[in-house]
Each structure stands twice: as structure tokens, then as C-alpha cells.
Scaffold this motif. Structure first.
Motif, short mmCIF file in Angstrom:
data_model
loop_
_atom_site.label_atom_id
_atom_site.label_comp_id
_atom_site.label_asym_id
_atom_site.label_seq_id
_atom_site.Cartn_x
_atom_site.Cartn_y
_atom_site.Cartn_z
N ARG A 125 -5.00 5.92 12.06
CA ARG A 125 -6.28 5.60 11.41
C ARG A 125 -6.14 5.59 9.90
O ARG A 125 -6.80 4.81 9.21
CB ARG A 125 -7.35 6.61 11.84
CG ARG A 125 -7.79 6.32 13.28
CD ARG A 125 -9.25 6.66 13.54
NE ARG A 125 -9.64 6.06 14.81
CZ ARG A 125 -10.09 6.75 15.85
NH1 ARG A 125 -10.27 8.07 15.77
NH2 ARG A 125 -10.40 6.14 16.98
N ALA A 126 -5.24 6.44 9.38
CA ALA A 126 -5.07 6.48 7.92
C ALA A 126 -4.26 5.30 7.42
O ALA A 126 -4.17 5.07 6.21
CB ALA A 126 -4.38 7.79 7.54
N ALA A 127 -3.67 4.54 8.32
CA ALA A 127 -2.73 3.50 7.90
C ALA A 127 -3.17 2.09 8.24
O ALA A 127 -2.48 1.13 7.92
CB ALA A 127 -1.36 3.77 8.54
N ARG A 159 6.67 4.36 1.67
CA ARG A 159 5.67 5.13 2.40
C ARG A 159 4.31 4.44 2.35
O ARG A 159 3.58 4.40 3.33
CB ARG A 159 5.55 6.51 1.74
CG ARG A 159 5.31 7.64 2.70
CD ARG A 159 5.50 9.02 2.06
NE ARG A 159 5.10 9.13 0.69
CZ ARG A 159 5.93 9.48 -0.31
NH1 ARG A 159 7.20 9.73 -0.08
NH2 ARG A 159 5.48 9.59 -1.54
N ASN A 160 3.98 3.86 1.21
CA ASN A 160 2.65 3.27 1.03
C ASN A 160 2.50 1.86 1.59
O ASN A 160 1.39 1.34 1.64
CB ASN A 160 2.29 3.24 -0.46
CG ASN A 160 2.16 4.63 -1.04
OD1 ASN A 160 1.90 5.58 -0.30
ND2 ASN A 160 2.39 4.76 -2.34
N THR A 161 3.61 1.23 1.93
CA THR A 161 3.53 -0.14 2.44
C THR A 161 4.04 -0.27 3.86
O THR A 161 3.62 -1.15 4.60
CB THR A 161 4.38 -1.10 1.58
OG1 THR A 161 5.73 -0.62 1.55
CG2 THR A 161 3.84 -1.23 0.18
N GLY A 162 5.02 0.57 4.24
CA GLY A 162 5.67 0.38 5.53
C GLY A 162 6.82 -0.61 5.44
O GLY A 162 7.39 -0.99 6.46
N GLY A 198 -7.78 -12.76 1.78
CA GLY A 198 -7.73 -11.44 1.12
C GLY A 198 -7.76 -10.32 2.15
O GLY A 198 -7.33 -10.52 3.28
N ALA A 199 -8.28 -9.16 1.75
CA ALA A 199 -8.41 -7.99 2.63
C ALA A 199 -7.07 -7.48 3.14
O ALA A 199 -6.99 -6.90 4.22
CB ALA A 199 -9.36 -8.28 3.80
N GLU A 200 -6.00 -7.69 2.37
CA GLU A 200 -4.71 -7.16 2.77
C GLU A 200 -4.67 -5.65 2.49
O GLU A 200 -5.47 -5.12 1.73
CB GLU A 200 -3.57 -7.83 1.99
CG GLU A 200 -3.58 -9.34 1.95
CD GLU A 200 -4.29 -9.89 0.72
OE1 GLU A 200 -5.30 -9.28 0.28
OE2 GLU A 200 -3.84 -10.91 0.19
N TRP A 201 -3.67 -4.99 3.08
CA TRP A 201 -3.45 -3.58 2.82
C TRP A 201 -3.16 -3.38 1.33
O TRP A 201 -2.37 -4.14 0.75
CB TRP A 201 -2.27 -3.09 3.66
CG TRP A 201 -1.99 -1.62 3.51
CD1 TRP A 201 -0.91 -1.07 2.88
CD2 TRP A 201 -2.77 -0.53 4.00
NE1 TRP A 201 -0.98 0.29 2.95
CE2 TRP A 201 -2.12 0.67 3.63
CE3 TRP A 201 -3.98 -0.44 4.71
CZ2 TRP A 201 -2.61 1.92 3.94
CZ3 TRP A 201 -4.47 0.81 5.02
CH2 TRP A 201 -3.79 1.97 4.65
N ILE A 217 2.30 -0.89 9.83
CA ILE A 217 1.28 0.14 10.02
C ILE A 217 1.91 1.36 10.69
O ILE A 217 1.71 2.50 10.28
CB ILE A 217 0.12 -0.40 10.88
CG1 ILE A 217 -0.67 -1.46 10.10
CG2 ILE A 217 -0.79 0.73 11.33
CD1 ILE A 217 -1.61 -2.29 10.97
N LEU A 218 2.71 1.10 11.73
CA LEU A 218 3.32 2.21 12.46
C LEU A 218 4.29 2.98 11.57
O LEU A 218 4.39 4.20 11.64
CB LEU A 218 4.02 1.68 13.72
CG LEU A 218 3.04 1.23 14.81
CD1 LEU A 218 3.70 0.26 15.78
CD2 LEU A 218 2.50 2.45 15.57
N ARG A 219 4.99 2.26 10.69
CA ARG A 219 5.89 2.97 9.76
C ARG A 219 5.10 3.76 8.73
O ARG A 219 5.46 4.89 8.40
CB ARG A 219 6.83 1.98 9.07
CG ARG A 219 8.12 1.75 9.85
CD ARG A 219 9.22 1.20 8.95
NE ARG A 219 8.88 -0.10 8.44
CZ ARG A 219 9.26 -1.25 9.00
NH1 ARG A 219 10.02 -1.24 10.08
NH2 ARG A 219 8.92 -2.39 8.47
N ARG A 220 4.03 3.16 8.21
CA ARG A 220 3.18 3.91 7.25
C ARG A 220 2.62 5.16 7.91
O ARG A 220 2.46 6.19 7.28
CB ARG A 220 2.01 3.04 6.79
CG ARG A 220 2.36 1.93 5.85
CD ARG A 220 1.14 1.49 5.07
NE ARG A 220 0.10 0.86 5.87
CZ ARG A 220 0.02 -0.43 6.16
NH1 ARG A 220 0.95 -1.26 5.74
NH2 ARG A 220 -0.98 -0.91 6.86
N ALA A 221 2.28 5.02 9.19
CA ALA A 221 1.70 6.16 9.91
C ALA A 221 2.75 7.25 10.13
O ALA A 221 2.40 8.37 10.49
CB ALA A 221 1.14 5.67 11.24
#
Lengths: 215, 613
Positions: free
Chosen positions: A90-92, B302-305, B24-27, A35-39
Motif C-alpha cells: 500500500r505504501a508503494a 529504494r524510491n523507484t524500484g 501523468g499520474a506516474e509514481w 512496485i514489488l521492489r519498492r515494497a
């Protein structure tokens, strides 16, 4: 990990909802890392073969529990305003993890897990009369010792109980408990108290209302 | 019918291992509105969540279907035995992770079938969904059961259970199928009408529209379409050029077996190894450009981290711009750090050079697959690696600080003798000696020896499986020859190999064996500690099929094979020619050096051998 670099420490308060309540501790840490990397916040990484960011969760939540105000400390290589970090986070964040607040923390502030004083829980019970729960609580609190076995450890839970109360709303029975961390670092676990009360079969949900700290 | 209630799950999920497999409910998971979406599909993967979520095909098809305005796509995986027991005890049906709708509510259940050894899980999942496992017993209003993946190229063992198979790549054909589902649903058409409409879609195989005739000795006499809608043969679907890869893959909480972003850089392989089914069925070769790959990696990261990315293909070192791609992705001071893996390298110094680029400071172990010990046998299988290539690659690896080299070999190859196996011993010893020069006692060689499972649509489809007696003798040669603390030797389980071989080459009658084995408790056959061998033995016996005879029989060129009505674009004549060249020890060139006439030019529009080919 910080040789020659200036680091900035931040603290995130977040809630954990239904969708993430079964995520194990290590899986949650991996999720926050991503999450922190996506952010796109500039995380500080350890040096070496397999760089990983430094993240500290104040207090892992037992699997199956939701949490109102959980805390995570993380370290950055650039100073960012809490407002901008909140916005990016919040976006991530996925369903089931909600960002509540972010603040800058002194780099040398003590590790958060060592500062825990107590944590409060609200347990929703199913199919049990309120009187029966009250009786169980009264009996337990009247005891000098409450020996429990949890995860292979045998210990006295009684000194870790700060308070237990029962209430009822629209026919649903709730158990409120406040559990301490003692000077040796032992922490009262909600599942241990539920077992000691003999209510294991009636638990619908366990929600941690908050973690309270000394510093 | 309905949604599995949250309260039910809350009561019981805490009692099973890894509950997040079933939540479920994963990113990046997509939950589309149920009521407003005309066609509801669930992708079903017949293995546990962590394995299924590592499958690139699942991520691709999920993305393709969820992009359609008229369809939604959810997911479901094989419940682990503890979850299955709980579901059966509590009467919880198999449900989809996104909406928690039970499977019977969907219009379409699409199984992705990458491997022979999880077919009992397909039956188990149908049963857990409350559906009869046999297609002819399912009512008209039951969901349509579709299956695709590499198993669909030899679909007969599942023909009794699956309504329609997708042969080949699903990106274009799946939307066509969904359009037919939508139209027939609106028209209130019965199942037969719907299946006939599907049978006309190029690449769709509806088994009930083909009759199987047998010879008195049990071999096949003929496979014949019994309705004008049925194609013969069913030619696989390909997409050319490759459509854009999924850039928003689902990020699981439970750690998948391959926990990294996957970017497919190329589909198809031109090497022409004769044992390799993937090399035949995924023709023709199509590359994504350097720019496309780099942009896809950056977007996915970028979309996953993710901080690790796998560049996926059958032979990643064969991508024409692979070095440039690695340089674009791995530059000094990149923030956040990114690591890149190439899962399939060739055995040459160029590959070591690439590995140096992507492994950076990590030196976990480098894998090479010479596959056979002697040059003669490498020529037989058309694995174009010389001993000099291998030793140069190994030397480069050890010289570049790798201490561990992994080698893959096969035994049971056509024309193989004990001397060829002895050649493995000598080759490995030479590799170990090079390791010792560089790292003394810290050097290590890990050797994995599998048994050739002759696969459909390869030149070895006519070859028998090696008999157990010879197998044990040859394993003994390896065991005795490779006794050294610097060498670690591993085998695959013989029972697993036998089962894989039987199912690989089985016909429609094998379906009864699979059903019996499943009813007797067979599940998760690919997991060695779950393989219920007794259930399989009993099932074979009850159906009067001797698995040993089935796999140990050499097929003749004129024998009808159970997959002869399915075409992967590589002609049977080419495969037979390759088989003949194989036993004569003749190699066939990489088709980028010039077309070798496999049929893909005519059938698939291949241009890999040059425009003039």
C-alpha cells in the motif's frame, strides 16, 4: 528459475482506476515489478544473464478499461504474512492501482489464466436512448452466430456471451455483459461485443467488475 | 483558460498511440495545490515523452522547483504527430500532465533545450498552447517563456521567440527567477518591468535588451546592450558544490529511452577535447563523493524500484573513486540484483577493468571513442588516446569475453586529409584482427562515423563544416576499406548534420527560417523519418540564407560571433589559443595535471588544476 530454492506464491487482488487505464500490458507488468521492489518484498528472480522476477497477471485488461478486482500472482523467496505484504504494497502503489487483498497460494496451484471461466463488465454509454440499446441487445441475442473481426481474428462471439443486460440510472445508460472463456481458451472481449452491438461511438467507459475462475 | 476535461481526454486519447504519454499520474509525480501556490511553472521538453523523461535535467529542475514553498512545477512534452493532429482537430490546447491545466494558465513555461534539432517543436508547442510564437506578439498576461539547456549558450536562433534564457545550471537561478515572478505578479508589474528585473539576475539573458548590428556583407558588426539592466557578457551560472541529486525521480509507465535510475556522479570534464562542446560549457569539474553517490543510488533504487542505475557524467572513468563506488554497489549476492552502467568510458585498459566490474556476466558490447584514425589527427583534436591505448583496451575487452566492440570516429576534423581517413580503416582492421584471434567469426566491430559539427564555445567554433564532395569521398574510403562481415559501418545523415551545423552557429536572423520551416510543417527534425527537408530548403530560400555558405565559411579571429555576448566561463582567448595549437598539432594537458588557463579559475571558481593554480 527455482533450482534448489523454496519459493512462496502469493496472489494480489487489486483495482485499476482512471489514472492507469491506458497503461499497456507490458508497461503494467514493469510497473508491478517496480512496485514489488519498492515494497521491499523478497521477489524470486530467474537465474541467468538478466534476472527478472516471475509475475503472472490473471487476465490483461484491454487498454482504456478500468478494473474492480484484477489478479496478479507473484513468487517470493521467504514466507511473508499476507498482512505484512499488503501493508508494504500500500505504501508503494501509485494513484490508479489499489491493493485490495493478498493471500498465500499453493505453489503448485494451476496457472491462473488457464482457470478463467468468465469476466463481467459494466459499460457506461453516452448520448443514446436506452430503448435503442435494448433493441440492439435483443437483436444480437436473438442471433445464432455473431461473427466478429478483432485484431486480425475472425470468430463467432455468440457462444462466448453468457449474458447482456441494460439499465439506466439518472439518465445514464449502462450495458452489463458477462463474457466467457471457452474450452479452447478463447475469451470474449468487451470491445468486440460493443462493436457487434454498433455502440462503439457511445462508449464513455468500460469497467471490469470481476474475473471468475473454475478453481 | 482552464483544465482540459477528463471526458474530452477519455473520448480522444484512445485514438492516439501510447496515450500514457499524455496522462501523468506516474509514481513520484508531484501535484501541488493550484490555487494556494503563488508561482506556477511548467517544464516543457520539445521532444516526445519517452525522450524527455530520460533527461536528467528535467528530473533535477522538477525537483528543485517543487521543493520551493512558493512554486509548483508541472511537465509537458511535444505531442507526437498523431496527438498533435487530434488536438488541433478537437481544439484541445497543450496542457500540463499533472493538473491538466492548459499551458496558457501558467506563469512560466520553461523549455529545456538540449539539442538543435527540436527547435521547431518549441514553436509548435507555443502554438498548441494558443500563444503567439513571437515574443513581441505575446500579450503582457501571457506566460513568461524561459529556456535553458545547452542551446541557451548560443541562443540567437530562438531570440525572437523566447523571453529570457537561463545560461548555465538552473538549480540556484531558477528559484531567483521564481522570486521575481512572484514579486512582479503581486505588484501587477508589466512585462517590460518584469523582464528588466530578470535581466539583472546573473546568468539571465533577455534577448530584446541586446541590439544586433550587421556589416554590409551580412556578418555581425556588434552585439550591444540597449538598457542598463542588461549584463555584458552574460556569464553562466554554476553551482559549487553540486547540490544533492533528486532522490525521488518520476517513474514513467511508458518506457523511457533510458529506463534506469540516473545518478550524476560528476559535472564537467577536464580532458579538453577540442571538438567537445559539453567539455567546455559544463566546466568546471565537480565530483560527488563516493559516500554521496552510493547513498543516492541506494535511496533512488529504494524510491523507484529500479534495478538498473546509470552513473552519469561526461567521462565516468575520470571520477577519482569510481572503482570504489562500483565495488560498493556491486557485491556478490546483492538482493534484489542491481546492474550499473557507465555511459561514457575512456579508451584505456582501466575502463575495461571497470566494465568488467559493472557488466558482470552481461557482455553486450563495449564502446570506445578514439574519434580520429591517425595519431596526428588525435593530437589536433586533443583526444589523448594512443593507438597502443586503444589496442590494449580492445584486447582486454575481447579477452574478457566481449565479442562486440563499438568504435566512434569523426570525419571533417580540421587539417584532415584522406590519409587520416585511411588511418581509420587501418585501425579498425587491426581491431577486427584482435577480435578474430579471440572469437574467430563471432567477433564483431561496429564503427559509427559522424561528421564534426563545429560547435560554439569550442576551439573549433571558427572551423568550417566539411563540404559534401569531400565528405562523400572520405565515406567512400571507409566503405571500400571496411568491407567485411565482421565490421559494421554506420553514418549519420548528412542533412541532419547540415541542419545541426547551421542552427548551431546561426544568428538572430535564423529565427525567421525556423519559423518558416515550422509553418511549412517541420517537426521532430531530430527524427530522421520525420525530418521535413523540403520545408527547410524552402525556408532558407525564402529568407535568402544559403545554409551551405553559412557553415562552410571559416571565421576569422576578429569576427563577431553570434554568441560572443554569452560566456561559459572559458575565455575566447583560450579557445583561439587552443585552435592555433590544434592546427599546429600541439596537445594540451588534462587540466587536473595543472591548470591550462581556460578562464574557469577566474570566472567560475575552478580548483580542478590544484589549489595553487
Amino acid at each position: 528459475m527455482s533450482e534448489g530454492r523454496t519459493l512462496y506464491r502469493m496472489r494480489l487482488v487489486f483495482s485499476r482506476g482512471e489514472a492507469t487505464k491506458y497503461v499497456g500490458h507490458l508497461d503494467l507488468m514493469r510497473a508491478w515489478e517496480r512496485i514489488l521492489r519498492r515494497a521491499g518484498v523478497p521477489l524470486a528472480y530467474s537465474q541467468g544473464f538478466n534476472p527478472h522476477p516471475r509475475l503472472t497477471l490473471a487476465m490483461p485488461l484491454p487498454v482504456g478499461c478500468t478494473g474492480e478486482r484484477e489478479e496478479l500472482d507473484f513468487w517470493l523467496t521467504e514466507p511473508l504474512s499476507p498482512e505484512s505484504v499488503i501493508e508494504r504494497l500500500r505504501a508503494a502503489t501509485p494513484t490508479g492501482l489499489d491493493v485490495i487483498e493478498v493471500s498465500a497460494v499453493d505453489l503448485h496451484a494451476p496457472a491462473r489464466p488457464a482457470c478463467i471461466r468468465r469476466a463481467d463488465y459494466r459499460v457506461t454509454l453516452d448520448d443514446i436512448p436506452v430503448e435503442q440499446v435494448r433493441r440492439a441487445v435483443d437483436e444480437l441475442l436473438a442471433r445464432q452466430t455473431v461473427m466478429v473481426d478483432l485484431h486480425g481474428k475472425h470468430y463467432d462471439l455468440r457462444p462466448l456471451i453468457d449474458g447482456v443486460s441494460v439499465d439506466e440510472q439518472n439518465g445514464v445508460v449502462f450495458l452489463n455483459m458477462s463474457l466467457l472463456r471457452d474450452t479452447q481458451g478463447r475469451i470474449g472481449r468487451p470491445d468486440a461485443l460493443i462493436e457487434a452491438l454498433g455502440l462503439g461511438a457511445h462508449v464513455r467507459s468500460v469497467h471490469r467488475l470481476g474475473i471468475f475462475f473454475d478453481a | 483558460m482552464g483544465i482540459v476535461e477528463q471526458r474530452t481526454l477519455d473520448r480522444w486519447l484512445p485514438t492516439v498511440a501510447q496515450p500514457m504519454r499524455y496522462v501523468g499520474a506516474e509514481w513520484n509525480a508531484v501535484l501541488k495545490p493550484w490555487a494556494e501556490t503563488p508561482v506556477r511553472m511548467v517544464l516543457a521538453y520539445p521532444d516526445v515523452y519517452e525522450v524527455g523523461m530520460s533527461n536528467l535535467g528535467v528530473q533535477i529542475l522538477y525537483d528543485v522547483v517543487n521543493r520551493l514553498p512558493n512554486a509548483l512545477c508541472e511537465r509537458t512534452f511535444a505531442p507526437w504527430p498523431d496527438m498533435e493532429a487530434m488536438m488541433r482537430a478537437q481544439g484541445i490546447p497543450l496542457y500540463a500532465l499533472e493538473s491538466h491545466h492548459e499551458l496558457a494558465d501558467f506563469d512560466l513555461i520553461g523549455f529545456s533545450l538540449p539539442y538543435e534539432l527540436n527547435l521547431t517543436n518549441v514553436l509548435n508547442m507555443l502554438d498548441l498552447a494558443g500563444l503567439p510564437v513571437r515574443a513581441d506578439r505575446r500579450p503582457d498576461d501571457a506566460p513568461l517563456i524561459l529556456a535553458g539547456g545547452s542551446i541557451a549558450y548560443h541562443p540567437e536562433p530562438l531570440a525572437d521567440f523566447i523571453d529570457a534564457f537561463v545560461i548555465g545550471e538552473g538549480e540556484e537561478v531558477l528559484p531567483e527567477i521564481i522570486a521575481i515572478i512572484e514579486a512582479t505578479k503581486q505588484a501587477g508589474a508589466d512585462k517590460l518591468t518584469r523582464l528588466k528585473a530578470l535581466a539583472r539576475v546573473p546568468g539571465v539573458y533577455v534577448p530584446r535588451f541586446y541590439d544586433i548590428a550587421y556589416l554590409p556583407d551580412g556578418r555581425l558588426a556588434a552585439i550591444t546592450p540597449n538598457t542598463p539592466e542588461a549584463q555584458f557578457p552574460v556569464l553562466k551560472r554554476v553551482v559549487d558544490p553540486l547540490p544533492p541529486p533528486p532522490l525521488h525521480p518520476i517513474l514513467p509507465y511508458v518506457q523511457p529511452v533510458h529506463d534506469r535510475a540516473m545518478i550524476e556522479i560528476m559535472r564537467g570534464c577536464t580532458q579538453g577535447c577540442r571538438f567537445c562542446q559539453a567539455g567546455m560549457i559544463y566546466r568546471h569539474r565537480r565530483e560527488r563523493t563516493r559516500e554521496e553517490v552510493v547513498q543516492a543510488v541506494e535511496a533512488t533504487v529504494r524510491n523507484t524500484g529500479h534495478n538498473e542505475v546509470g552513473l552519469i557524467s561526461l567521462s565516468s572513468a575520470d571520477h577519482s573513486q569510481i572503482a570504489e563506488i562500483l565495488r560498493d554497489l556491486l557485491y556478490e549476492g546483492r538482493q534484489p540484483p542491481l546492474s550499473v552502467t557507465l555511459p561514457s568510458l575512456r579508451t584505456d585498459a582501466f575502463s575495461v577493468e571497470l566494465a568488467r566490474l559493472f557488466q558482470g556476466t552481461r557482455r553486450s558490447g563495449l564502446t570506445f571513442a578514439p574519434e580520429a584514425g591517425s595519431q596526428r589527427l588525435r593530437d589536433v583534436i586533443n583526444k589523448k588516446v594512443s593507438e597502443a591505448d586503444l589496442l590494449r583496451a580492445v584486447e582486454a575487452a575481447y579477452a574478457n569475453k566481449w565479442q562486440r566492440v563499438k568504435l566512434y570516429f569523426m570525419i571533417g576534423l580540421p587539417t584532415e586529409t584522406d590519409a587520416d581517413v585511411q588511418a581509420i580503416v587501418e585501425l579498425v582492421r587491426r581491431v577486427a584482427a584482435i577480435g578474430y584471434e579471440y572469437h574467430r567469426k563471432k567477433a564483431n566491430v561496429s564503427v559509427t562515423v559522424s561528421t564534426l559539427v563545429p560547435k560554439p564555445h569550442t576551439p573549433f567554433q571558427w572551423t568550417p563544416l566539411l563540404d559534401e564532395q569531400t565528405l562523400h569521398r572520405r565515406q567512400q574510403i571507409l566503405k571500400e576499406g571496411l568491407r567485411s562481415p565482421a565490421i559494421h559501418l554506420g553514418y549519420h545523415d548528412m542533412r541532419t548534420t547540415l541542419l545541426e551545423a547551421v542552427i548551431s552557429r546561426g544568428g538572430r536572423r535564423l529565427g525567421r527560417v525556423i519559423e518558416r520551416a515550422w509553418r511549412a510543417g517541420a517537426r521532430f527534425d531530430a527524427w530522421e523519418d520525420h525530418l521535413n527537408w523540403d520545408a527547410w530548403i524552402a525556408a532558407f530560400a525564402a529568407e535568402g540564407i544559403d545554409p551551405q555558405i553559412e557553415v562552410r565559411r571559416e571565421r576569422t579571429v576578429d569576427e563577431v560571433l553570434p554568441w560572443d555576448h554569452i560566456s561559459c566561463g572559458v575565455s575566447r582567448a583560450y579557445l583561439w589559443r587552443e585552435y592555433e595549437r590544434s592546427v599546429q598539432g600541439l596537445t594540451t594537458r588534462d587540466c587536473r595535471e595543472g591548470c591550462t588557463g581556460c578562464g574557469a579559475v577566474e570566472l567560475l571558481g575552478c580548483r580542478a588544476g590544484g589549489e595553487e593554480a
